[in-house]
Design a protein around this motif. Structure first.
Motif, mmCIF file in Angstrom:
data_model
loop_
_atom_site.group_PDB
_atom_site.id
_atom_site.type_symbol
_atom_site.label_atom_id
_atom_site.label_comp_id
_atom_site.label_asym_id
_atom_site.label_seq_id
_atom_site.Cartn_x
_atom_site.Cartn_y
_atom_site.Cartn_z
ATOM 1 N N LEU A 193 42.817 27.851 43.231
ATOM 2 C CA LEU A 193 42.472 29.264 43.186
ATOM 3 C C LEU A 193 42.582 29.873 44.577
ATOM 4 C CD1 LEU A 193 39.315 29.041 40.895
ATOM 5 C CD2 LEU A 193 41.618 29.731 40.225
ATOM 6 N N THR A 194 43.031 31.111 44.650
ATOM 7 C CA THR A 194 43.122 31.799 45.935
ATOM 8 C C THR A 194 41.731 32.224 46.403
ATOM 9 O OG1 THR A 194 43.344 34.002 44.960
ATOM 10 C CG2 THR A 194 45.382 32.701 45.250
ATOM 11 N N GLU A 195 41.617 32.602 47.660
ATOM 12 C CA GLU A 195 40.333 33.091 48.172
ATOM 13 C C GLU A 195 39.863 34.302 47.386
ATOM 14 O OE1 GLU A 195 40.298 33.767 52.341
ATOM 15 O OE2 GLU A 195 40.923 31.724 52.867
ATOM 16 N N ASP A 196 40.790 35.193 47.037
ATOM 17 C CA ASP A 196 40.429 36.377 46.267
ATOM 18 C C ASP A 196 39.931 35.996 44.879
ATOM 19 O OD1 ASP A 196 40.541 39.365 45.694
ATOM 20 O OD2 ASP A 196 41.882 38.580 44.138
ATOM 21 N N GLU A 197 40.583 35.030 44.245
ATOM 22 C CA GLU A 197 40.153 34.593 42.921
ATOM 23 C C GLU A 197 38.785 33.927 42.985
ATOM 24 O OE1 GLU A 197 44.537 33.794 40.883
ATOM 25 O OE2 GLU A 197 43.569 32.230 42.084
ATOM 26 N N MET A 198 38.550 33.129 44.009
ATOM 27 C CA MET A 198 37.231 32.519 44.184
ATOM 28 C C MET A 198 36.166 33.598 44.334
ATOM 29 S SD MET A 198 37.422 29.123 44.116
ATOM 30 C CE MET A 198 36.017 28.497 45.055
ATOM 31 N N ALA A 199 36.463 34.632 45.137
ATOM 32 C CA ALA A 199 35.506 35.713 45.367
ATOM 33 C C ALA A 199 35.223 36.492 44.088
ATOM 34 C CB ALA A 199 36.030 36.649 46.455
ATOM 35 N N ARG A 200 36.256 36.714 43.284
ATOM 36 C CA ARG A 200 36.063 37.438 42.018
ATOM 37 C C ARG A 200 35.145 36.659 41.075
ATOM 38 N NH1 ARG A 200 42.059 38.312 40.186
ATOM 39 N NH2 ARG A 200 41.093 39.155 38.279
ATOM 40 N N LEU A 201 35.251 35.348 41.100
ATOM 41 C CA LEU A 201 34.369 34.523 40.271
ATOM 42 C C LEU A 201 32.945 34.513 40.828
ATOM 43 C CD1 LEU A 201 36.903 31.701 39.557
ATOM 44 C CD2 LEU A 201 35.652 32.927 37.788
ATOM 45 N N HIS A 202 32.802 34.421 42.132
ATOM 46 C CA HIS A 202 31.468 34.488 42.742
ATOM 47 C C HIS A 202 30.776 35.805 42.394
ATOM 48 C CE1 HIS A 202 31.419 30.828 45.038
ATOM 49 N NE2 HIS A 202 32.484 31.134 45.739
ATOM 50 N N ALA A 203 31.544 36.888 42.315
ATOM 51 C CA ALA A 203 30.980 38.210 42.071
ATOM 52 C C ALA A 203 30.408 38.370 40.662
ATOM 53 C CB ALA A 203 32.044 39.274 42.319
ATOM 54 N N LEU A 204 30.653 37.408 39.783
ATOM 55 C CA LEU A 204 30.131 37.480 38.423
ATOM 56 C C LEU A 204 28.648 37.111 38.339
ATOM 57 C CD1 LEU A 204 33.109 35.815 36.497
ATOM 58 C CD2 LEU A 204 32.557 38.259 36.624
ATOM 59 N N ALA A 205 28.081 36.559 39.409
ATOM 60 C CA ALA A 205 26.671 36.149 39.392
ATOM 61 C C ALA A 205 25.771 37.352 39.137
ATOM 62 C CB ALA A 205 26.312 35.493 40.723
ATOM 63 N N ARG A 206 24.682 37.129 38.369
ATOM 64 C CA ARG A 206 23.774 38.215 38.023
ATOM 65 C C ARG A 206 22.345 37.695 37.968
ATOM 66 N NH1 ARG A 206 26.995 38.028 32.370
ATOM 67 N NH2 ARG A 206 25.660 36.575 31.219
#
Length: 281
Positions: A246-259
């Protein structure tokens, strides 16, 4: 499993992807463990409270793979945290499994008996050859640090709920500070990731399923994942995550799903509190 797909912690080489067996009946556990080990898995996770250690042991024998070629974890249940009870369960678990596990964990933190007694007994289980290594499960960072201060041996992992909807930044940072690791249970958020638009879009870019993207996100952080399945096809899919990045951007998009309401399994004793992570990395 290639060497690149392992994590070394305190000299122990642990496969980053394992088969979880929570909620598997003994016969299911026997079948899935035997199948998984025969088809490339080199890490199996169980627990006394799952009531399937014997089935796991039978699956190991069915697979007939060299004992030193796979990693095996089980857990001490909270009712067995006194010195004598812990050692008795460690012996019983090894007997049920047909082999001493590589890793023995305390399943959840408990206020009594004193943590010093439980950690002392856990270390004694290691010194008696009832396990190669010891660790924790579901310990918030404050209790983890206390446990490590009391432990002669390194506590080499803390097995906790972790998936894109639940931040575990504090625990991941604690693991790094303590020279330890995190192992993720329910890494696929009990199937909730399947219909997630963000995860599906990333998967389409790589020709991978939402589950494969999620597991790749976890192991790419150096976190161990132990997804449970009772399906051979899903076991094969889960293992097929080491041929893309996964790219850094893809990793960040997944991290951003936390709630804030992302936790699915909250059985923590009222004497303790979870780490309050408001955002992921």
């Amino acid at each position: 499993m290639p060497k690149a797909d392992t994590l070394t912690v305190d000299g122990h080489e642990i496969p980053l992807l394992g088969l979880g067996t929570w909620q598997l009946e003994p016969d299911e556990a026997r079948h899935m463990v035997g199948h998984a080990l025969t088809h490339g898995y080199r890490h199996v996770d169980t627990a006394w409270i799952y009531r399937n250690e014997k089935g796991v042991g039978e699956g190991i024998r069915d697979a007939n793979v060299a004992r030193d070629s796979f990693w095996l974890t089980t857990k001490i249940w909270v009712d067995h945290f006194s010195h004598d009870a812990l050692l008795k369960q460690a012996e019983e678990s090894a007997e049920s499994l047909g082999t001493a596990p590589d890793l023995l964990l305390l399943h959840w933190p408990k206020a009594t008996p004193p943590l010093a007694e439980t950690i002392g007994a856990l270390n004694e289980a290691k010194s008696r050859g009832l396990t190669r290594a010891i660790g924790l499960s579901n310990f918030p960072s404050a209790e983890w640090k206390k446990a490590q201060e009391l432990s002669e041996a390194r506590l080499i992992t803390n097995q906790v709920e972790y998936h894109p909807y639940l931040s575990q930044k504090t625990l991941i940072d604690t693991a790094e500070a303590l020279g330890s690791s995190i192992t993720a249970w329910s890494p696929l958020a009990q199937g909730k990731i399947v219909e997630d638009a963000t995860i599906r879009a990333i998967g389409e870019a790589h020709g991978k399923s939402a589950g494969q993207v999620t597991l790749r996100w976890i192991v790419q952080q150096g976190v161990i994942a132990i997804p449970k399945t009772s399906k051979e096809s899903r076991a094969a899919e889960n293992l097929d995550i080491f041929d893309f990045t996964l790219t850094e951007d893809e990793m960040a998009r997944l991290h951003a799903l936390a709630r804030p309401d992302g936790r699915l399994g909250d059985w923590l004793d009222d004497a303790f509190e979870w780490d309050q992570d408001t955002a992921q990395r």
